[in-house]
Design a protein around this motif. Structure first.
Motif, PDB file in Angstrom:
ATOM      1  N   SER A 152      38.536  37.388  55.526  1.00  0.00           N
ATOM      2  CA  SER A 152      38.778  36.914  54.171  1.00  0.00           C
ATOM      3  C   SER A 152      37.693  37.450  53.246  1.00  0.00           C
ATOM      4  CB  SER A 152      38.806  35.378  54.119  1.00  0.00           C
ATOM      5  OG  SER A 152      37.545  34.850  54.471  1.00  0.00           O
ATOM      6  N   VAL A 153      37.963  37.354  51.972  1.00  0.00           N
ATOM      7  CA  VAL A 153      36.996  37.686  50.925  1.00  0.00           C
ATOM      8  C   VAL A 153      36.691  36.399  50.178  1.00  0.00           C
ATOM      9  CG1 VAL A 153      36.593  38.991  48.807  1.00  0.00           C
ATOM     10  CG2 VAL A 153      37.787  40.057  50.719  1.00  0.00           C
ATOM     11  N   GLU A 154      35.421  36.051  50.104  1.00  0.00           N
ATOM     12  CA  GLU A 154      34.998  34.811  49.469  1.00  0.00           C
ATOM     13  C   GLU A 154      34.286  35.130  48.162  1.00  0.00           C
ATOM     14  OE1 GLU A 154      32.574  32.989  52.399  1.00  0.00           O
ATOM     15  OE2 GLU A 154      34.238  32.536  53.761  1.00  0.00           O
ATOM     16  N   MET A 155      34.555  34.344  47.143  1.00  0.00           N
ATOM     17  CA  MET A 155      33.932  34.555  45.833  1.00  0.00           C
ATOM     18  C   MET A 155      33.655  33.203  45.198  1.00  0.00           C
ATOM     19  SD  MET A 155      37.212  35.886  43.619  1.00  0.00           S
ATOM     20  CE  MET A 155      37.498  37.220  44.779  1.00  0.00           C
ATOM     21  N   ARG A 156      32.696  33.211  44.289  1.00  0.00           N
ATOM     22  CA  ARG A 156      32.354  32.001  43.546  1.00  0.00           C
ATOM     23  C   ARG A 156      31.782  32.385  42.191  1.00  0.00           C
ATOM     24  NH1 ARG A 156      26.830  29.655  46.477  1.00  0.00           N
ATOM     25  NH2 ARG A 156      25.455  31.393  45.895  1.00  0.00           N
ATOM     26  N   THR A 157      31.824  31.443  41.279  1.00  0.00           N
ATOM     27  CA  THR A 157      31.281  31.671  39.940  1.00  0.00           C
ATOM     28  C   THR A 157      29.759  31.572  39.978  1.00  0.00           C
ATOM     29  OG1 THR A 157      31.550  29.325  39.439  1.00  0.00           O
ATOM     30  CG2 THR A 157      33.352  30.795  38.817  1.00  0.00           C
ATOM     31  N   SER A 158      29.129  32.169  38.979  1.00  0.00           N
ATOM     32  CA  SER A 158      27.679  32.164  38.866  1.00  0.00           C
ATOM     33  C   SER A 158      27.292  31.892  37.420  1.00  0.00           C
ATOM     34  CB  SER A 158      27.096  33.505  39.338  1.00  0.00           C
ATOM     35  OG  SER A 158      27.524  34.557  38.487  1.00  0.00           O
ATOM     36  N   LYS A 159      25.999  31.942  37.140  1.00  0.00           N
ATOM     37  CA  LYS A 159      25.533  31.712  35.774  1.00  0.00           C
ATOM     38  C   LYS A 159      25.928  32.848  34.835  1.00  0.00           C
ATOM     39  CE  LYS A 159      20.972  33.708  36.699  1.00  0.00           C
ATOM     40  NZ  LYS A 159      19.505  33.474  36.643  1.00  0.00           N
ATOM     41  N   TYR A 160      26.323  33.988  35.386  1.00  0.00           N
ATOM     42  CA  TYR A 160      26.749  35.116  34.568  1.00  0.00           C
ATOM     43  C   TYR A 160      28.247  35.092  34.284  1.00  0.00           C
ATOM     44  CZ  TYR A 160      22.184  36.809  36.093  1.00  0.00           C
ATOM     45  OH  TYR A 160      20.838  36.918  36.357  1.00  0.00           O
ATOM     46  N   THR A 161      28.970  34.162  34.871  1.00  0.00           N
ATOM     47  CA  THR A 161      30.408  34.058  34.631  1.00  0.00           C
ATOM     48  C   THR A 161      30.648  33.413  33.278  1.00  0.00           C
ATOM     49  OG1 THR A 161      30.753  33.792  37.003  1.00  0.00           O
ATOM     50  CG2 THR A 161      32.588  33.229  35.556  1.00  0.00           C
ATOM     51  N   LYS A 162      31.413  34.070  32.415  1.00  0.00           N
ATOM     52  CA  LYS A 162      31.652  33.595  31.058  1.00  0.00           C
ATOM     53  C   LYS A 162      33.070  33.057  30.870  1.00  0.00           C
ATOM     54  CE  LYS A 162      28.278  36.808  29.075  1.00  0.00           C
ATOM     55  NZ  LYS A 162      28.065  37.895  28.092  1.00  0.00           N
ATOM     56  N   GLU A 163      34.047  33.665  31.508  1.00  0.00           N
ATOM     57  CA  GLU A 163      35.434  33.252  31.322  1.00  0.00           C
ATOM     58  C   GLU A 163      35.770  32.086  32.246  1.00  0.00           C
ATOM     59  OE1 GLU A 163      38.245  36.358  31.616  1.00  0.00           O
ATOM     60  OE2 GLU A 163      37.095  37.776  30.412  1.00  0.00           O
ATOM     61  N   VAL A 164      36.617  31.183  31.725  1.00  0.00           N
ATOM     62  CA  VAL A 164      37.037  30.035  32.537  1.00  0.00           C
ATOM     63  C   VAL A 164      37.952  30.483  33.673  1.00  0.00           C
ATOM     64  CG1 VAL A 164      38.229  27.819  32.479  1.00  0.00           C
ATOM     65  CG2 VAL A 164      36.787  28.507  30.552  1.00  0.00           C
ATOM     66  N   GLY A 165      38.845  31.425  33.412  1.00  0.00           N
ATOM     67  CA  GLY A 165      39.796  31.880  34.428  1.00  0.00           C
ATOM     68  C   GLY A 165      39.330  33.083  35.204  1.00  0.00           C
ATOM     69  N   ALA A 166      38.024  33.336  35.248  1.00  0.00           N
ATOM     70  CA  ALA A 166      37.523  34.524  35.943  1.00  0.00           C
ATOM     71  C   ALA A 166      37.788  34.442  37.440  1.00  0.00           C
ATOM     72  CB  ALA A 166      36.027  34.685  35.678  1.00  0.00           C
ATOM     73  N   ILE A 167      37.628  33.261  38.029  1.00  0.00           N
ATOM     74  CA  ILE A 167      37.825  33.121  39.469  1.00  0.00           C
ATOM     75  C   ILE A 167      39.275  33.372  39.845  1.00  0.00           C
ATOM     76  CG2 ILE A 167      38.249  30.638  39.340  1.00  0.00           C
ATOM     77  CD1 ILE A 167      36.133  32.342  42.056  1.00  0.00           C
ATOM     78  N   GLN A 168      40.218  32.982  38.980  1.00  0.00           N
ATOM     79  CA  GLN A 168      41.638  33.214  39.258  1.00  0.00           C
ATOM     80  C   GLN A 168      41.982  34.694  39.116  1.00  0.00           C
ATOM     81  OE1 GLN A 168      43.914  30.993  40.399  1.00  0.00           O
ATOM     82  NE2 GLN A 168      45.249  32.771  40.591  1.00  0.00           N
ATOM     83  N   LYS A 169      41.411  35.352  38.115  1.00  0.00           N
ATOM     84  CA  LYS A 169      41.642  36.789  37.959  1.00  0.00           C
ATOM     85  C   LYS A 169      41.103  37.551  39.163  1.00  0.00           C
ATOM     86  CE  LYS A 169      41.821  37.375  32.945  1.00  0.00           C
ATOM     87  NZ  LYS A 169      41.187  38.059  31.789  1.00  0.00           N
ATOM     88  N   GLY A 170      39.909  37.170  39.619  1.00  0.00           N
ATOM     89  CA  GLY A 170      39.350  37.842  40.786  1.00  0.00           C
ATOM     90  C   GLY A 170      40.184  37.621  42.034  1.00  0.00           C
ATOM     91  N   ALA A 171      40.710  36.409  42.201  1.00  0.00           N
ATOM     92  CA  ALA A 171      41.553  36.142  43.364  1.00  0.00           C
ATOM     93  C   ALA A 171      42.843  36.955  43.312  1.00  0.00           C
ATOM     94  CB  ALA A 171      41.862  34.649  43.435  1.00  0.00           C
ATOM     95  N   ASP A 172      43.444  37.076  42.140  1.00  0.00           N
ATOM     96  CA  ASP A 172      44.661  37.893  42.017  1.00  0.00           C
ATOM     97  C   ASP A 172      44.375  39.364  42.290  1.00  0.00           C
ATOM     98  OD1 ASP A 172      46.074  35.622  41.372  1.00  0.00           O
ATOM     99  OD2 ASP A 172      45.960  35.941  39.209  1.00  0.00           O
ATOM    100  N   TYR A 173      43.216  39.826  41.853  1.00  0.00           N
ATOM    101  CA  TYR A 173      42.839  41.224  42.071  1.00  0.00           C
ATOM    102  C   TYR A 173      42.698  41.522  43.565  1.00  0.00           C
ATOM    103  CZ  TYR A 173      39.464  45.078  42.411  1.00  0.00           C
ATOM    104  OH  TYR A 173      38.794  46.235  42.763  1.00  0.00           O
ATOM    105  N   VAL A 174      41.994  40.666  44.291  1.00  0.00           N
ATOM    106  CA  VAL A 174      41.818  40.875  45.733  1.00  0.00           C
ATOM    107  C   VAL A 174      43.144  40.693  46.465  1.00  0.00           C
ATOM    108  CG1 VAL A 174      40.612  40.056  47.792  1.00  0.00           C
ATOM    109  CG2 VAL A 174      39.403  40.178  45.612  1.00  0.00           C
TER     110      VAL A 174
END
Length: 246
Positions: free
Chosen positions: A108-130
């Motif tokens: 699997s590929v695991e991801m999480r938000t950080s202090k540099y994440t600005k967009e609210v839906g960034a985690i969903q966009k990243g999941a769709d990309y992977v």
């Protein structure tokens, strides 16, 4: 001659009429009462209350809540994932500000938000990309999911349209792919989508309206329509899309 009972009745009627007249006069003659102004509120003269400043620890933070996401990778896509890992995680970290890692033991590929994440839906966009890469889309096509907001992924099976088995199922897959992929490329170019044909599953990436146009063409091929008829319909669809773009 009038008896005493009649006289008593007349006296009662006269007294009632006089009472009614008196009531009317009272209702008409009474002058409207003047409403006295209420006394001023004694609290108005008091100074406003003073509150102590709020502590920084109790103040609501403007940072985004930390979110994590794990995207499973099929076994046959683990080798391409290792080869293209640098190209995969670079857009996630630079464009979205996510923290990403590959977990080979769990595939699997695991991801999480950080202090540099600005967009609210960034985690969903990243999941769709992977997920798009895991389904078989190329990285340049999958990056479009990060840059554009109106792109989606849709998947369905041939059996969802019509129950086919054996040679009938193989011929349906052949009609969708076409000779050397000609039919598939035609559908992609006419509807401005990207399509992956994985055995009996079909994955489409594009806008909501374009995905619907591509699915209509694929469904017609599955149901047995000749490719020439589908091409004619796709030419009409392509002309309409060009006119809308202009």
């Amino acid at each position: 001659m009038r008896n005493r009972d009649d006289e008593d009745e007349e006296d009662e009627e006269d007294s009632q009429s006089e009472d009614d007249d008196g009531d009317d006069q009272i209702m008409i003659d009474v002058a409207p009462t003047t409403i006295l102004e209420s006394d001023p509120n004694p609290l108005d003269d008091q100074p406003p209350p003073m509150f102590a400043p709020l502590d920084e620890s109790a103040a609501p933070s403007s940072k985004l809540k930390t979110e994590t996401r794990s995207i499973p990778i099929p076994p046959h896509r683990m080798s391409p994932l290792r080869k293209e890992w640098v190209n995969i995680f670079t857009p996630l970290t630079e464009l979205l500000g996510l923290q990403v890692r590959m977990n080979p033991s769990r595939k699997s590929v695991e991801m999480r938000t950080s202090k540099y994440t600005k967009e609210v839906g960034a985690i969903q966009k990243g999941a769709d990309y992977v997920r798009a890469f895991a389904l078989g889309f190329k990285i340049p096509d999958a990056i479009a999911l990060l840059r554009m907001d109106d792109l989606y992924l849709d998947s369905f099976e041939i059996k969802d349209v019509k129950a086919l088995h054996g040679d009938h199922l193989a011929r349906a897959i052949g009609r969708i792919a076409g000779h050397q992929g000609k039919t598939r490329f035609t559908i992609e170019n006419a509807t401005r989508t990207r399509m992956i044909l994985a055995d009996t599953k079909i994955h489409i990436m594009g806008s909501f309206q374009n995905i619907k146009l591509a699915k209509d063409a694929i469904v017609n091929l599955i149901l047995g329509s000749p490719p020439g008829k589908v091409y004619a319909a796709l030419r009409t669809v392509s002309a309409r899309l060009k006119q809308r773009a202009i």
